[in-house]
Enzyme design. Structure first.
Site, mmCIF file in Angstrom:
data_model
loop_
_atom_site.group_PDB
_atom_site.id
_atom_site.type_symbol
_atom_site.label_atom_id
_atom_site.label_comp_id
_atom_site.label_asym_id
_atom_site.label_seq_id
_atom_site.Cartn_x
_atom_site.Cartn_y
_atom_site.Cartn_z
ATOM 1 C CB SER A 199 60.352 13.568 28.465
ATOM 2 O OG SER A 199 60.445 12.319 27.835
ATOM 3 C CB CYS A 325 67.114 14.652 17.151
ATOM 4 S SG CYS A 325 66.242 14.419 18.674
HETATM 5 C C1 LIG Z 1 64.967 19.609 25.666
HETATM 6 C C2 LIG Z 1 64.198 18.474 25.063
HETATM 7 N N1 LIG Z 1 62.925 18.665 24.687
HETATM 8 C C3 LIG Z 1 62.184 17.696 24.152
HETATM 9 C C4 LIG Z 1 62.699 16.435 23.964
HETATM 10 C C5 LIG Z 1 61.849 15.372 23.357
HETATM 11 O O1 LIG Z 1 61.389 14.485 24.365
HETATM 12 P P1 LIG Z 1 60.811 13.047 23.984
HETATM 13 O O2 LIG Z 1 61.965 12.216 23.553
HETATM 14 O O3 LIG Z 1 60.192 12.540 25.256
HETATM 15 O O4 LIG Z 1 59.792 13.246 22.929
HETATM 16 C C6 LIG Z 1 64.032 16.177 24.327
HETATM 17 C C7 LIG Z 1 64.632 14.853 24.072
HETATM 18 O O5 LIG Z 1 65.805 14.721 23.791
HETATM 19 C C8 LIG Z 1 64.795 17.223 24.899
HETATM 20 O O6 LIG Z 1 66.063 17.044 25.265
#
Ligand SMILES: Cc1ncc(COP(=O)(O)O)c(C=O)c1O
Length: 389
Positions: A199, A325
């Site tokens: 990302s 989150c």
């Molecule tokens: C380990 C991990 N996976 C997935 C995500 C989700 O990514 P995105 O915000 O680009 O949807 C995050 C975001 O905090 C993350 O830290």
């Protein structure tokens, strides 16, 4: 008051060089990359250049990179797309108890749809054992998904070893590398992975763009259906400025990552040593050294994580209790619970994550104010008073 940002795992600021590269694609270079005319050809070229930048960083082939809207979509596509594409092979997924919600939630949804999911537990330092993954595999296992490094406690998993075991069994292997790409070396061949999520906003690129690496020959059905974009693997008109930004951001990381990681490791270890020295009843979460160079995570006994955040904010310091989150709600972190921390310690966690624009003076300031904050909060805690007497 200078604002001090110590929350780079939640998101990173867009690098000014990245923004500059993106700007023309919001104005004069606006063509739809699927259009045949010159406007379209111009943006198509830009997308393909970004694809090559990302592929080259990962040691992948250009055609193995599928652009998405970010880590969440990449993870969802990896899970659903691989199961849909391999329904004849089985209906079982192996993952871990400490994945990001962007894996845990779709996995739980899959369970409701009748799929089998095994959540392997880590040890007390957040490390997942390759043997435990091996023991969880069955004849019906289609996919294993283990994150490269944990977003809360920073522990880096033995992905290479797990990949070797999983792929020997003819099972697909996915890793969520959202927290590692741009921070430590990530090579899809060295890691033995078939699928990998990243990302851009975690490595100084824009938000809302990421990609899924899909090794050639891996059967993954599209998650989004519609137009024929991304070689029919992900419908919807491409986010051209975002993709250009992601490419530029990864190119910069390729140049700067090693130096940045070295510097961040020094700050990280200084924070860990000094906090442990200056404050009693503090516990480091995650592995002492097999952890992200920029991650510090403590549980501070007799103090609420949210109170620490609010008090740090009064000094202009931005930190987190864990993942962005979960920090909005008061549920204990599933990651801290999985490594065996009792509820009280889960509620007293503080995550500091460092990055490209961190300075020595930021670390100094944190260390100057933090012991006083903890002392002030503990002075209000009857439990702490009991413990002392
Ligand atoms: C380990 C991990 N996976 C997935 C995500 C989700 O990514 P995105 O915000 O680009 O949807 C995050 C975001 O905090 C993350 O830290």
């Amino acid at each position: 008051m200078e604002k001090i940002y110590l929350d780079y795992a939640a998101t990173t600021p867009t690098d000014p060089e990245v923004l500059e590269a993106m700007l023309p694609y919001f104005s004069e270079r606006f063509g739809n990359p699927s259009s045949i005319h010159g406007f379209g050809q111009e943006t198509r070229k830009a997308i393909e250049a970004a694809r090559s930048q990302i592929a080259s960083f990962l040691g992948a082939k250009d055609e193995e990179i599928v652009f998405t809207s970010g880590g969440t979509e990449s993870n969802n596509t990896a899970l659903f797309g691989t199961l849909w594409g391999n329904a004849k092979k089985g209906n079982h997924v192996v993952t871990t108890a400490i994945e990001h919600h962007a894996i845990i939630e779709p996995a739980q949804f899959l369970e409701k749809q009748g799929y089998q999911v095994t959540y392997v537990k880590p040890d007390a330092q957040g490390m997942v054992s390759p043997d435990d993954i091996a023991a969880a595999l069955t004849d019906k296992t289609v996919l294993v998904s283990v994150m490269h490094a944990n977003n809360e406690i920073g522990t880096i998993q033995p992905i290479k070893e797990i990949g070797r075991i999983v792929r020997e069994r003819g099972i697909y292997f996915h890793t969520d590398a959202v927290q590692t790409v741009g921070h430590i070396p990530v090579n899809v061949n060295e890691l033995n992975v078939d699928l990998l999520s990243l990302s851009a906003h975690k490595f100084y690129g824009p938000k809302g763009v990421g990609c899924l690496y899909v090794r050639k020959g891996t059967r993954v059905l599209p998650f989004l259906r519609g137009g024929g974009q991304e070689n029919r693997r992900r419908a919807s008109t491409e986010n051209v400025p975002g993709i250009v930004g992601a490419g530029k951001a990864i190119e910069i990381c390729g140049r700067r990552m090693a130096t940045e990681a070295k510097q961040q490791t020094v700050w990280r270890d200084r924070l860990i040593a000094e906090v442990s020295k200056r404050i009693d009843h503090v516990y480091l979460n995650g592995h002492p050294n097999l952890r992200l160079p920029n991650n510090v995570n403590f549980s501070v006994e007799f103090v609420e994580g949210e109170s620490m955040l609010l008090n740090l904010d009064l000094f202009g310091i931005a930190a987190s209790t864990g993942s962005a989150c979960t920090s909005g709600d008061l549920e204990a972190s599933h990651v801290l619970l999985s490594i065996g921390r009792p509820h009280e310690l889960c509620h007293g966690s503080l995550r500091l994550t460092l990055g490209r624009f961190t300075k020595d003076s930021h670390i100094d300031k944190f260390l100057e104010v933090f012991p006083g904050i903890v002392a002030k909060l503990r002075a209000m805690s009857p439990l702490y008073e009991d413990k002392k007497s």
